[in-house]
Design an enzyme around this catalytic site. Structure first.
Site, PDB file in Angstrom:
ATOM      1  N   GLY A  94       0.835  -1.207   0.000  1.00  0.00           N
ATOM      2  CA  GLY A  94       0.000   0.000   0.000  1.00  0.00           C
ATOM      3  C   GLY A  94       0.868   1.254   0.000  1.00  0.00           C
ATOM      4  N   GLU A 109     -10.683  -0.731  11.172  1.00  0.00           N
ATOM      5  CA  GLU A 109     -10.999  -1.560  10.007  1.00  0.00           C
ATOM      6  C   GLU A 109     -10.894  -3.057  10.325  1.00  0.00           C
ATOM      7  OE1 GLU A 109      -7.775  -1.384   7.202  1.00  0.00           O
ATOM      8  OE2 GLU A 109      -9.070  -1.885   5.538  1.00  0.00           O
ATOM      9  N   ARG A 133      -5.677  -2.122   8.668  1.00  0.00           N
ATOM     10  CA  ARG A 133      -5.677  -3.585   8.461  1.00  0.00           C
ATOM     11  C   ARG A 133      -5.927  -4.278   9.796  1.00  0.00           C
ATOM     12  NH1 ARG A 133      -2.749  -6.372   3.752  1.00  0.00           N
ATOM     13  NH2 ARG A 133      -1.942  -4.306   3.309  1.00  0.00           N
ATOM     14  N   ARG A 187      13.306  10.316  -2.759  1.00  0.00           N
ATOM     15  CA  ARG A 187      14.207  11.471  -2.964  1.00  0.00           C
ATOM     16  C   ARG A 187      15.462  11.321  -2.102  1.00  0.00           C
ATOM     17  NH1 ARG A 187      14.576  16.270  -0.206  1.00  0.00           N
ATOM     18  NH2 ARG A 187      15.198  18.142  -1.370  1.00  0.00           N
ATOM     19  N   THR A 221       4.260   2.381   5.606  1.00  0.00           N
ATOM     20  CA  THR A 221       2.852   1.978   5.698  1.00  0.00           C
ATOM     21  C   THR A 221       2.137   2.896   6.682  1.00  0.00           C
ATOM     22  OG1 THR A 221       1.299   0.297   6.514  1.00  0.00           O
ATOM     23  CG2 THR A 221       3.524   0.164   7.365  1.00  0.00           C
ATOM     24  N   ASP A 258       5.692  -5.165   5.924  1.00  0.00           N
ATOM     25  CA  ASP A 258       6.229  -6.484   6.261  1.00  0.00           C
ATOM     26  C   ASP A 258       6.306  -7.432   5.062  1.00  0.00           C
ATOM     27  OD1 ASP A 258       6.931  -6.291   8.861  1.00  0.00           O
ATOM     28  OD2 ASP A 258       5.056  -7.091   9.678  1.00  0.00           O
ATOM     29  N   VAL A 302      17.701   8.674  -3.762  1.00  0.00           N
ATOM     30  CA  VAL A 302      18.333   9.091  -5.023  1.00  0.00           C
ATOM     31  C   VAL A 302      19.391  10.174  -4.783  1.00  0.00           C
ATOM     32  CG1 VAL A 302      17.905  10.151  -7.295  1.00  0.00           C
ATOM     33  CG2 VAL A 302      16.315   8.420  -6.397  1.00  0.00           C
ATOM     34  N   MET A 345      -8.699   3.122   8.869  1.00  0.00           N
ATOM     35  CA  MET A 345      -7.888   2.031   8.304  1.00  0.00           C
ATOM     36  C   MET A 345      -6.899   1.464   9.336  1.00  0.00           C
ATOM     37  SD  MET A 345      -6.830   2.760   4.398  1.00  0.00           S
ATOM     38  CE  MET A 345      -7.885   2.192   3.071  1.00  0.00           C
ATOM     39  N   LYS A 360     -25.341  13.523  27.878  1.00  0.00           N
ATOM     40  CA  LYS A 360     -24.460  13.644  26.705  1.00  0.00           C
ATOM     41  C   LYS A 360     -25.307  13.566  25.442  1.00  0.00           C
ATOM     42  CE  LYS A 360     -19.839  12.666  25.339  1.00  0.00           C
ATOM     43  NZ  LYS A 360     -20.063  13.676  24.352  1.00  0.00           N
ATOM     44  N   ASP A 382       2.299  -0.897  11.661  1.00  0.00           N
ATOM     45  CA  ASP A 382       2.261  -2.270  12.180  1.00  0.00           C
ATOM     46  C   ASP A 382       3.548  -3.051  11.910  1.00  0.00           C
ATOM     47  OD1 ASP A 382       1.960  -2.408   9.465  1.00  0.00           O
ATOM     48  OD2 ASP A 382       0.325  -3.856   9.495  1.00  0.00           O
ATOM     49  N   ASP A 404      -0.134   2.000   8.511  1.00  0.00           N
ATOM     50  CA  ASP A 404      -0.697   1.178   9.591  1.00  0.00           C
ATOM     51  C   ASP A 404       0.150   1.143  10.871  1.00  0.00           C
ATOM     52  OD1 ASP A 404      -2.642   0.549   7.735  1.00  0.00           O
ATOM     53  OD2 ASP A 404      -1.731  -1.365   7.181  1.00  0.00           O
ATOM     54  N   ARG A 446       0.957  -4.980  -5.787  1.00  0.00           N
ATOM     55  CA  ARG A 446       1.131  -6.260  -5.090  1.00  0.00           C
ATOM     56  C   ARG A 446       1.344  -7.300  -6.188  1.00  0.00           C
ATOM     57  NH1 ARG A 446      -2.973  -3.653  -1.521  1.00  0.00           N
ATOM     58  NH2 ARG A 446      -1.830  -3.171   0.371  1.00  0.00           N
TER      59      ARG A 446
HETATM   60  P1  ADP Z   1       3.104  -4.700   2.588  1.00  0.00           P
HETATM   61  O1  ADP Z   1       4.483  -4.651   2.087  1.00  0.00           O
HETATM   62  O2  ADP Z   1       2.487  -3.332   2.722  1.00  0.00           O
HETATM   63  O3  ADP Z   1       2.964  -5.541   3.848  1.00  0.00           O
HETATM   64  P2  ADP Z   1       1.941  -6.857   1.045  1.00  0.00           P
HETATM   65  O4  ADP Z   1       1.835  -7.773   2.198  1.00  0.00           O
HETATM   66  O5  ADP Z   1       0.795  -6.785   0.095  1.00  0.00           O
HETATM   67  O6  ADP Z   1       2.189  -5.348   1.468  1.00  0.00           O
HETATM   68  O7  ADP Z   1       3.247  -7.259   0.237  1.00  0.00           O
HETATM   69  C1  ADP Z   1       3.672  -6.551  -0.902  1.00  0.00           C
HETATM   70  C2  ADP Z   1       4.312  -7.501  -1.899  1.00  0.00           C
HETATM   71  O8  ADP Z   1       5.472  -8.069  -1.303  1.00  0.00           O
HETATM   72  C3  ADP Z   1       3.458  -8.697  -2.299  1.00  0.00           C
HETATM   73  O9  ADP Z   1       2.531  -8.403  -3.326  1.00  0.00           O
HETATM   74  C4  ADP Z   1       4.509  -9.662  -2.781  1.00  0.00           C
HETATM   75  O10 ADP Z   1       4.921  -9.364  -4.090  1.00  0.00           O
HETATM   76  C5  ADP Z   1       5.662  -9.389  -1.820  1.00  0.00           C
HETATM   77  N1  ADP Z   1       5.614 -10.373  -0.725  1.00  0.00           N
HETATM   78  C6  ADP Z   1       4.741 -10.417   0.315  1.00  0.00           C
HETATM   79  N2  ADP Z   1       4.949 -11.486   1.107  1.00  0.00           N
HETATM   80  C7  ADP Z   1       5.994 -12.157   0.546  1.00  0.00           C
HETATM   81  C8  ADP Z   1       6.690 -13.357   0.870  1.00  0.00           C
HETATM   82  N3  ADP Z   1       6.366 -14.110   1.935  1.00  0.00           N
HETATM   83  N4  ADP Z   1       7.701 -13.745   0.057  1.00  0.00           N
HETATM   84  C9  ADP Z   1       8.043 -13.008  -1.025  1.00  0.00           C
HETATM   85  N5  ADP Z   1       7.421 -11.865  -1.385  1.00  0.00           N
HETATM   86  C10 ADP Z   1       6.410 -11.439  -0.624  1.00  0.00           C
HETATM   87  O1  F6P Z   2      -1.718  -1.225   4.539  1.00  0.00           O
HETATM   88  C1  F6P Z   2      -2.301  -0.005   4.232  1.00  0.00           C
HETATM   89  C2  F6P Z   2      -3.778  -0.181   3.991  1.00  0.00           C
HETATM   90  O2  F6P Z   2      -4.341   1.068   3.651  1.00  0.00           O
HETATM   91  C3  F6P Z   2      -4.550  -0.815   5.150  1.00  0.00           C
HETATM   92  O3  F6P Z   2      -4.833   0.094   6.173  1.00  0.00           O
HETATM   93  C4  F6P Z   2      -5.760  -1.351   4.421  1.00  0.00           C
HETATM   94  O4  F6P Z   2      -6.283  -2.469   5.108  1.00  0.00           O
HETATM   95  C5  F6P Z   2      -5.210  -1.778   3.094  1.00  0.00           C
HETATM   96  O5  F6P Z   2      -3.997  -1.068   2.900  1.00  0.00           O
HETATM   97  C6  F6P Z   2      -6.137  -1.501   1.948  1.00  0.00           C
HETATM   98  O6  F6P Z   2      -5.562  -2.033   0.799  1.00  0.00           O
HETATM   99  P1  F6P Z   2      -6.123  -1.711  -0.666  1.00  0.00           P
HETATM  100  O7  F6P Z   2      -5.670  -0.343  -1.035  1.00  0.00           O
HETATM  101  O8  F6P Z   2      -5.503  -2.775  -1.508  1.00  0.00           O
HETATM  102  O9  F6P Z   2      -7.616  -1.791  -0.591  1.00  0.00           O
END
Ligand code: ADP
Ligand code: F6P
Length: 323
Positions: A14, A226, A174, A24, A128, A106, A27, A172, A217, A132, A130, A75
């Site tokens: 995201g 979310e 997650r 920036r 992110t 993550d 780079v 939001m 109140k 998290d 989040d 993704r």
């Molecule tokens: P975020 O990085 O915000 O947690 P995602 O969990 O959607 O978002 O992960 C982003 C991308 O990272 C995924 O679409 C995938 O390409 C890659 N990815 C996620 N988990 C793994 C994994 N266990 N091994 C390799 N690539 C991963």
């Molecule tokens: O991880 C960021 C986030 O905005 C979360 O808060 C939310 O659950 C998710 O991404 C939404 O993902 P998408 O933009 O794919 O609907």
């Protein structure tokens, strides 16, 4: 003298306000160190499709104040497979990319971990809204997102108060409740529902609303994370049980957009710069983090094994501040 001559940078997962400031930072720092930079568009999907462009100091002009990511993000399922990861490593070799900066969450770091195991030096930057990511107290975008949520909640509060209504506002995050807890404290909400703490006892919320209503109140703000969701049906049930007109507002993707806050611009710039310094020193498989007032870095394996939770004290303080 840098240990790497060419690096790549991508944003993944995201998007988050401040990612451009991080790009920036990457780079401009690389240029100062004489390192060539390749921008990889659309995260790992773009890497696999070889959407790779040369970047220089000018490529990142006029972006520090812009939300989103100029490199786009995606993704990518193919990259989750071993073949996809091997192909990605080969593409890095083909383009002379010795080091890669991955700005994301993550999931993106798990990808960086896999690439590091295949011989590409990788450094992750936490991006992110989040908040998290366990190894760090700061993630790019959280500050802007939580301010956006707070401003939106203030607006809902105005109308909620005029109509003497109850408003359930879904934010939001997650599976994480950081945006919910912060925006609840900042907006003086009556209740906050956090995935980490919620016991699904809706009756307790209803009883408390009835009691507050009786004690005079006239309007009520409930922040719902979310990760719990179902705000619309919850509003209907609460209205029925309490007799208080109740509306649900789901803030949604507006929380991911907008010009990054000062904090997000500064922290992201520093993290971008630090990621390049680590690669220049020949380091790999690191995540840049902010901990105890310092910019630090962790081994990706260790960072991904860490856990974190909403600080109980902050949650208790929220509860103690509710009238
Ligand atoms: P975020 O990085 O915000 O947690 P995602 O969990 O959607 O978002 O992960 C982003 C991308 O990272 C995924 O679409 C995938 O390409 C890659 N990815 C996620 N988990 C793994 C994994 N266990 N091994 C390799 N690539 C991963
Ligand atoms: O991880 C960021 C986030 O905005 C979360 O808060 C939310 O659950 C998710 O991404 C939404 O993902 P998408 O933009 O794919 O609907």
């Amino acid at each position: 003298m840098s240990k790497v001559q060419t690096i790549g940078v991508l944003t993944s997962g995201g998007d988050a306000p401040g990612m451009n400031a991080a790009i920036r930072g990457v780079v401009r720092t690389a240029c100062k160190l004489g390192i060539k930079v390749k921008g990889i568009k659309r995260g790992y999907a773009g890497l696999l499709n070889e959407e790779i462009v040369d970047m220089d100091s000018m490529s990142v002009s006029d972006i520090i104040h812009r939300g989103g990511t100029i490199l786009y993000t995606a993704r990518c399922m193919e990259f989750m497979t071993e073949e996809g990861q091997k192909k990605a490593a080969e593409i890095c070799h083909k383009h002379g990319i010795e080091g890669l900066v991955v700005i994301g969450g993550d999931g993106s770091f798990r990808g960086a971990q896999k690439l590091a195991n295949l011989g590409i030096n990788t450094v992750g930057i936490p991006g992110t809204i989040d908040l998290d990511i366990s190894c760090t107290e700061y993630t790019i975008g959280f500050d802007t997102a939580v301010n956006t949520a707070m401003e939106a909640i203030d607006k809902v509060r105005d109308t909620s108060s005029s109509h003497e209504r109850c408003s359930i506002i879904e934010v939001m995050g997650r599976g994480a409740g950081y945006i919910a807890l912060w925006s609840a404290i900042a907006s003086g909400a009556e209740a906050v529902l956090l995935p980490e703490r919620y016991d699904y006892n809706e009756q307790a919320i209803i009883d408390s609303l009835i009691e507050k209503h009786r004690s005079g109140k006239t309007h009520h703000i409930i922040i719902n994370a979310e990760g719990i969701g179902h705000s619309t049906s919850m509003a209907k049930r609460i209205e029925q049980a309490t007799g208080i007109e109740t509306r649900a507002t789901i803030l949604g993707h507006m929380q991911r957009g907008g010009s990054p806050s000062c904090k997000d611009r500064v922290y992201a710039s520093i993290m971008g710069s630090k990621a390049v310094s680590l690669l220049a020193e020949g380091k790999s498989k690191r995540i840049v983090a902010y901990k105890n007032g310092d910019y630090v870095d962790f081994d990706i394996d260790e960072a991904l094994a860490m856990t974190k939770d909403i600080p109980e004290e902050q949650y208790q303080i929220f509860l103690s501040l509710v009238r």
